[in-house]
Design an enzyme around this catalytic site. Structure first.
Site, PDB file in Angstrom:
ATOM      1  N   LYS A   1       0.802  -1.220   0.000  1.00 24.11           N
ATOM      2  CA  LYS A   1       0.000   0.000   0.000  1.00 24.11           C
ATOM      3  C   LYS A   1       0.840   1.277   0.000  1.00 24.11           C
ATOM      4  CE  LYS A   1      -4.278  -1.846   1.801  1.00 24.11           C
ATOM      5  NZ  LYS A   1      -3.944  -3.270   2.132  1.00 24.11           N
TER       6      LYS A   1
HETATM    7  C1  LIG Z   1      -4.639  -4.332   1.619  1.00 19.97           C
HETATM    8  C2  LIG Z   1      -3.901  -5.612   1.493  1.00 19.97           C
HETATM    9  C3  LIG Z   1      -4.350  -6.645   0.634  1.00 19.97           C
HETATM   10  C4  LIG Z   1      -5.654  -6.555  -0.130  1.00 19.97           C
HETATM   11  O1  LIG Z   1      -5.574  -5.657  -1.213  1.00 19.97           O
HETATM   12  P1  LIG Z   1      -6.931  -5.126  -1.908  1.00 19.97           P
HETATM   13  O2  LIG Z   1      -6.451  -4.137  -2.919  1.00 19.97           O
HETATM   14  O3  LIG Z   1      -7.741  -4.502  -0.824  1.00 19.97           O
HETATM   15  O4  LIG Z   1      -7.605  -6.309  -2.516  1.00 19.97           O
HETATM   16  C5  LIG Z   1      -3.585  -7.784   0.520  1.00 19.97           C
HETATM   17  N1  LIG Z   1      -2.428  -7.940   1.225  1.00 19.97           N
HETATM   18  C6  LIG Z   1      -1.976  -6.978   2.061  1.00 19.97           C
HETATM   19  C7  LIG Z   1      -0.718  -7.222   2.821  1.00 19.97           C
HETATM   20  C8  LIG Z   1      -2.672  -5.779   2.210  1.00 19.97           C
HETATM   21  O5  LIG Z   1      -2.205  -4.835   3.053  1.00 19.97           O
END
Ligand SMILES: *Cc1c(COP(=O)(O)O)cnc(C)c1O
Length: 431
Positions: free
Chosen positions: A107
């Site tokens: 993210k």
């Molecule tokens: C947020 C997150 C996800 C999920 O991603 P989305 O875009 O919400 O489907 C998967 N793995 C980790 C480590 C995350 O922080």
């Protein structure tokens, strides 16, 4: 570039407005009005371009002339100053590591891009935006890090008490400056409820200029396309079909992958890998969209039962059969996930985190019936963020990265909350 709302396509807004608003006035998600394919020569020669040049080519049509070339390249440089290595795990199975950013989860890219864009748009004004974010752990950490010291922004994070890991809590509460953390006596859903209520609270909005930094914001969603281009750049294999398995919660990351495919990137299949929160796998089997209560799992960033971004995926694929043609989805329980962590460590000497492990399992399941594919799963977080589960399963001690070691020594600063009224009063007396 213009964006329309997926609820009513009549009113258009530009990129700046879409970033600042997050959600359209009618409550719909923003979607680009037009998507133009990239040139073939560019896609066939990715290995000759730097990551920054690739990212610029990929994102520029979604921004248009609202940010000039030089400034956009600077924003991209600030966003992706780390590696995205593609690692061989088994024959035809590769891991795309997305956790080399400052908070060790994927993210970081979306959060930094959004922070830099807001900072850019705020350069000429004296207004302060208050960025509100509810988090189950990773989002808040990435947003805090991305927005630290960004001009014209105050960040307020709400996280659930006793439900984030120690590393995550340190990442949320040790930033100071323009970042404030509230520890909520409740669940992630309670935090999200307060944030939603705040957005409909006129008094708060007038006072604080609220903005949301959750994953539906176009500035967090679209830069995730870069990962898929960086993966194909490193793959260097022609004439094999390619499948990506994406550990999915709110389905933003995989939806960005679907846009990358629309831009002409040679992707043949997607696997949406989920934990026990299996609304989408059930939907693809039954055509019946029926979210259940959210189930807590060890891959907590994917504990989402009604994924916000799925409506964008349906917009991209238009009809159910077209979607099913290039989209599979499987769900895995925690016991399976931990077994995969163990077997991959034993057989390939590679340490998965629980989210990557779900992605790995989905990929293996797809490849079992499709041996003519080469597969990439996205490893979305560093295992240290979930060290308790991993160390327990593998009976070893993980090496703590330097960046984490530094914050583990810092003091946590947060304010405890248990109701919306308490939250509102604190916000109104803010700064
Ligand atoms: C947020 C997150 C996800 C999920 O991603 P989305 O875009 O919400 O489907 C998967 N793995 C980790 C480590 C995350 O922080």
């Amino acid at each position: 570039m213009f964006y329309r709302s997926l609820k009513s396509s009549s009113k258009l807004v530009n990129f700046e407005e879409a970033v600042k608003k997050g959600l359209a006035e009618d409550g719909g998600l923003f979607f680009p009005k037009k998507i133009k394919k990239l040139k073939k020569e560019f896609i066939e020669n990715l290995e000759n371009f730097s990551n920054i040049d690739i990212a610029y080519e990929v994102i520029k049509q979604f921004i248009g002339d609202e940010i000039n070339e030089n400034d956009l390249k600077n924003i991209i440089t600030n966003t992706i100053d780390f590696d995205f290595p593609l690692i061989d795990i088994e024959k035809n199975v590769k891991s795309l590591e997305l956790f080399h950013g400052p908070t060790l989860a994927f993210k970081d890219v979306g959060a930094r891009f959004m922070a830099n864009c807001l900072g850019y748009f705020n350069k000429k004004s004296n207004k302060i935006n208050t960025v509100l974010v509810a988090t189950s752990g990773d989002t808040g950490a990435a947003v805090a890090n991305g927005f630290l010291d960004v001009k014209g922004t105050n960040v307020v994070i709400l996280y659930p008490k006793n439900m984030v890991s120690e590393v995550q809590e340190k990442q949320l509460t040790t930033n100071k400056k323009n970042i404030t953390a509230f520890r909520v006596d409740g669940t992630f859903d309670d935090c999200q409820q307060m944030v939603k209520k705040a957005f409909t609270d006129k008094e708060l909005n007038n006072e604080l200029n609220l903005t949301s930094a959750n994953s539906i914001n176009v500035a967090r969603w679209l830069p995730q396309m870069f990962y898929y281009f960086f993966a194909i750049k490193q793959l260097k294999i022609n004439n094999k079909k390619i499948v990506f398995s994406v550990p999915s919660g709110n389905f933003g990351n995989i939806c960005a992958g679907a846009i990358a495919m629309k831009l002409g990137l040679p992707i043949d299949q997607f696997v949406a890998s989920t934990n026990s929160n299996d609304t989408i796998p059930r939907y693809l089997n039954s055509k019946n969209y029926n979210p259940k209560k959210t189930i807590p799992t060890i891959s907590n960033a994917m504990d989402v039962s009604n994924p916000s971004n799925f409506i964008r995926i349906e917009e991209i694929f238009q009809d159910f059969n077209e979607l099913k043609n290039c989209f599979s989805s499987y769900s895995f329980r925690d016991d399976k996930t931990l077994k995969a962590v163990k077997s991959v460590y034993k057989n390939s000497n590679y340490i998965l985190d629980p989210h990557g492990a779900v992605g790995y399992l989905g990929l293996k399941k797809f490849l079992a019936n499709n041996s003519d594919f080469i597969g990439i799963f996205l490893e979305t977080a560093h295992p240290i963020k979930f060290s308790n589960h991993i160390e327990n399963e593998l009976k070893l001690k993980l090496k703590i990265p330097q960046s984490i070691n530094k914050i583990l020594k810092k003091e946590k600063i947060f304010t405890d909350l248990s109701s919306y009224n308490e939250f509102k009063n604190l916000m109104l007396n803010f700064g």
